[in-house]
Design an enzyme around this catalytic site. Structure first.
Site, PDB file in Angstrom:
ATOM      1  N   ASP A   8      -2.709  -8.669  -5.265  1.00 58.40           N
ATOM      2  CA  ASP A   8      -3.329  -8.049  -4.094  1.00 58.40           C
ATOM      3  C   ASP A   8      -2.545  -6.765  -3.846  1.00 58.40           C
ATOM      4  O   ASP A   8      -1.408  -6.809  -3.395  1.00 58.40           O
ATOM      5  CB  ASP A   8      -3.222  -9.015  -2.904  1.00 58.40           C
ATOM      6  CG  ASP A   8      -3.572  -8.354  -1.580  1.00 58.40           C
ATOM      7  OD1 ASP A   8      -4.070  -7.207  -1.587  1.00 58.40           O
ATOM      8  OD2 ASP A   8      -3.342  -8.999  -0.536  1.00 58.40           O
ATOM      9  N   LYS A  70      -2.503   3.900  -0.500  1.00 61.74           N
ATOM     10  CA  LYS A  70      -3.764   3.318  -0.986  1.00 61.74           C
ATOM     11  C   LYS A  70      -4.961   4.037  -0.368  1.00 61.74           C
ATOM     12  O   LYS A  70      -6.028   4.108  -0.961  1.00 61.74           O
ATOM     13  CB  LYS A  70      -3.788   1.830  -0.637  1.00 61.74           C
ATOM     14  CG  LYS A  70      -5.030   1.109  -1.123  1.00 61.74           C
ATOM     15  CD  LYS A  70      -4.926  -0.369  -0.854  1.00 61.74           C
ATOM     16  CE  LYS A  70      -6.234  -1.078  -1.043  1.00 61.74           C
ATOM     17  NZ  LYS A  70      -6.126  -2.500  -0.695  1.00 61.74           N
ATOM     18  N   GLU A 147     -11.619  -7.565  -2.693  1.00 55.75           N
ATOM     19  CA  GLU A 147     -10.706  -8.370  -1.868  1.00 55.75           C
ATOM     20  C   GLU A 147     -11.415  -9.523  -1.141  1.00 55.75           C
ATOM     21  O   GLU A 147     -10.945 -10.654  -1.191  1.00 55.75           O
ATOM     22  CB  GLU A 147      -9.981  -7.476  -0.856  1.00 55.75           C
ATOM     23  CG  GLU A 147      -8.886  -6.662  -1.519  1.00 55.75           C
ATOM     24  CD  GLU A 147      -8.400  -5.494  -0.675  1.00 55.75           C
ATOM     25  OE1 GLU A 147      -8.729  -5.435   0.531  1.00 55.75           O
ATOM     26  OE2 GLU A 147      -7.705  -4.633  -1.227  1.00 55.75           O
ATOM     27  N   ASP A 170     -12.418  -9.296   6.780  1.00 56.73           N
ATOM     28  CA  ASP A 170     -11.116  -8.886   6.239  1.00 56.73           C
ATOM     29  C   ASP A 170     -10.667  -7.576   6.883  1.00 56.73           C
ATOM     30  O   ASP A 170     -11.154  -6.506   6.527  1.00 56.73           O
ATOM     31  CB  ASP A 170     -11.260  -8.738   4.716  1.00 56.73           C
ATOM     32  CG  ASP A 170      -9.953  -8.318   4.040  1.00 56.73           C
ATOM     33  OD1 ASP A 170      -8.963  -8.061   4.752  1.00 56.73           O
ATOM     34  OD2 ASP A 170      -9.930  -8.253   2.808  1.00 56.73           O
TER      35      ASP A 170
END
Ligand code: AMP
Length: 579
Positions: A8, A70, A147, A170
């Site tokens: 992850d 990211k 994800e 999420d």
């Protein structure tokens, strides 16, 4: 057999896991932690360090650390770090390299294969950037996994045999994803995904920092431009306060002076209610992706049997309450939201490696965007360019291959420009150009010569486009990877060489390094008397390190740890993930 790991790669934290015969398990990092902050530090000697130590160091030396990169994956943006510049792919590559080395220490053998997750809403460019980051770290990326799908797989693995429809909510550090997943007969089918690439826990933190400064008559923008140290340390204070407000009603934020010092800090008390008022406009942005995911899955809110919370920011009571209001039921969090994505990636790694523990599991995923080409349209006698014509609709199950027939628009048109876009806009200007190529060799003749365009979208979300001139069967194949903006093969190779040049700290020093970085950060935050005490402990620790005597070092470590557990204003948990 060489293990395949599941990673992850998060905005704030990353984690690595593997599949055992009884289920997925996390692999500890060099500090024994289960998650590793996605922060990279570069010290004066040019040595790289990643994780909790870098996060501590960031507070003192923001110029020598990089975080939140990211968010810039797949863009042209570079980030400064210790006087050099790095691409987001290189920085992510350094995080991945650290996780790879954790896995190698764990298995006692080289690890080169991985499944890496990314937000469902990552576009083609961002996915390619993730694959490039893997390669920079010396990893073959076997699969890019969404994800929320990973989270669903982790739940699906543990709770197989119960047929139901789940909504995975999420909310991580920097992104929001929602997916609707159907579980039946050992099959896990993703029905739809939607999301926002720039909405996450960091937004709440930054909004809190801005409001706290406002409360004492300062402007966040101005402070960011003129006093970066103040902002770095204030944001860190707000991060701690925000997490505290998930458990308590009030928290105190200490605003340092322009130099980032706490000697004359101003204390501002923030209540949970304050935070919730500030958070509301941010939270309102979760509505649209949820509506879109439901519509694409042809599902009503009532048909959702369970809402599963993933991502650190779903610990906020406000978020939990909002989700409950939306779906009329309590959301679930049976697995740790910080770990569930890596666990799911490990199950997927098991699927790739055909591990016995998952032989009965089937997983299908969807294309999160519409993919298509630019076309011209006739309006009266006029021909207007710039319209988007979908070939693969969003939320189509992948892998998928679709073909559509197009025709030339002018007599004796000998070539056709194929421009490939991704997005939901009616006009191409609202969408993302993924690549373009020319199909030549079309025979002379009237307008209306036929060309078939086939889109093939694979399990990694990588697109291949093939055009065939129908009359001559002439084919032109175009893999979007080669022409998409982002890193070319040569750039990746160069990055691999550059990153290999950067030294990494030996693993066995990680604990001491982290302890030093943490103690230095705490030192700056303490009043004079405690500073003196900590200073003495630090001197002793450094002297102990010089002796290289394990017993002496252990003694000093313990003393320092006890002191920090009592006096660290950021709390006692080095990973920052305590409930
Ligand atoms: P992730 O990317 O899933 O690791 O999520 C990280 C985000 O979750 C960061 O913005 C954290 O501030 C946030 N977070 C973690 N723990 C808590 C907590 N107890 N309360 C509020 N936010 C949290």
């Amino acid at each position: 057999m060489e293990p395949i790991i599941g990673i992850d790669l998060g905005t704030t934290n990353s984690a690595v896991a593997h599949l055992t015969p009884t289920g997925p398990e996390l692999i500890p990092n060099s500090l024994g932690g289960r998650v590793t902050p996605s922060v990279v530090g570069l010290d004066e000697s040019g040595t790289v360090f990643v994780g909790a130590a870098a996060r501590e160091f960031q507070v003192l030396r923001p110029d020598r650390c990089a975080a939140l990169f990211k968010r810039y994956m797949g863009t042209d943006r570079t980030l400064p770090l210790g006087g050099k510049t790095f691409t987001p792919e290189e920085l992510s590559g350094l995080v991945l390299r650290a996780l790879k080395s954790d896995a190698e220490a764990f298995f006692g053998q080289p690890v080169t294969r991985a499944v890496i997750t990314c937000p469902a809403y990552f576009n083609d460019r961002q996915r390619k950037a993730t694959i490039a980051a893997g390669r920079i770290a010396g990893l073959t990326v076997e699969r890019i996994l969404n994800e929320p799908t990973a989270a669903a797989i982790a739940y699906g693995f543990h709770e197989a045999g119960q047929d139901r429809r789940l909504l995975i909510f999420d909310l991580g550090g920097g992104t929001f994803d929602v997916s609707i997943v159907e579980l039946f007969d050992g099959t896990l089918e993703v029905r739809s995904s939607a999301g926002e690439t720039s909405l996450g826990g960091e937004d709440f933190t930054r909004s809190m920092a801005a409001r706290v400064l406002e409360m004492i008559g300062m402007s966040f923008e101005r402070a960011e431009a003129t006093t970066p140290l103040l902002v770095a340390r204030l944001v860190q204070q707000c991060e701690v306060a925000k997490c505290r407000l998930s458990r308590e009603e009030t928290a105190v934020v200490r605003v340092p002076d322009a130099a980032g010092e706490f000697k004359n800090a101003k204390d501002v008390t923030v209540t949970r209610e304050n935070l919730e008022t500030w958070a509301n406009p941010i939270l309102a942005r979760i509505e649209l992706p949820i509506r879109r995911a439901l519509a694409d899955a042809k599902s009503t809110r009532d048909q959702i049997n369970e809402v599963i919370l993933v991502g650190g920011a779903t610990r906020m009571p406000l978020v939990i309450r909002r989700v409950k209001e939306m779906f009329g039921k309590d959301p679930h969090r049976r697995l740790n939201p910080d770990e569930v994505v890596a666990l799911g990636a490990a199950v997927q790694a098991g699927l790739v490696g055909r591990a016995g523990a998952v032989e009965d599991l089937v997983v299908t995923d969807v294309a999160p965007f519409t993919l298509g080409v630019e076309v011209a349209k006739h309006f009266g006698g006029d021909l207007q360019n710039g319209f988007f014509d979908p070939v693969i609709d969003r939320n189509t199950t992948i892998p998928v291959s679709r073909v559509k027939r197009y025709t030339t628009v002018a007599p004796n048109q000998r070539s056709l420009a194929v421009k490939v876009y991704q997005g939901e806009g009616r006009k191409v200007t609202d969408n993302l150009l993924l690549g373009e190529f020319d199909v030549g060799g079309i025979p002379a003749g009237p307008a209306g010569q036929e060309v078939d365009i086939r889109f093939t979208y694979d399990m990694n979300g990588v697109l291949e486009v093939e055009a065939t001139v129908v009359s001559t069967k002439r084919k032109v194949t175009h893999v979007i990877a080669r022409h998409a903006k982002g890193l070319t093969e040569e750039q990746v190779r160069r990055a691999v060489r550059e990153m290999e040049k950067l030294k990494a700290h030996p693993r066995e020093e990680a604990v001491n390094r982290f302890l030093l970085a943490r103690a230095e950060r705490v030192f700056k935050e303490l009043p004079a008397d405690l500073r003196r005490a900590l200073g003495e402990l630090l001197d002793g620790f450094e002297a102990g390190l010089e002796t290289r005597d394990p017993e002496a070092i252990a003694k000093h470590q313990e003393a320092l740890n006890i002191f920090l557990s009592l006096h660290d204003p950021a709390g006692d948990d080095p990973t920052g993930n305590a409930e």
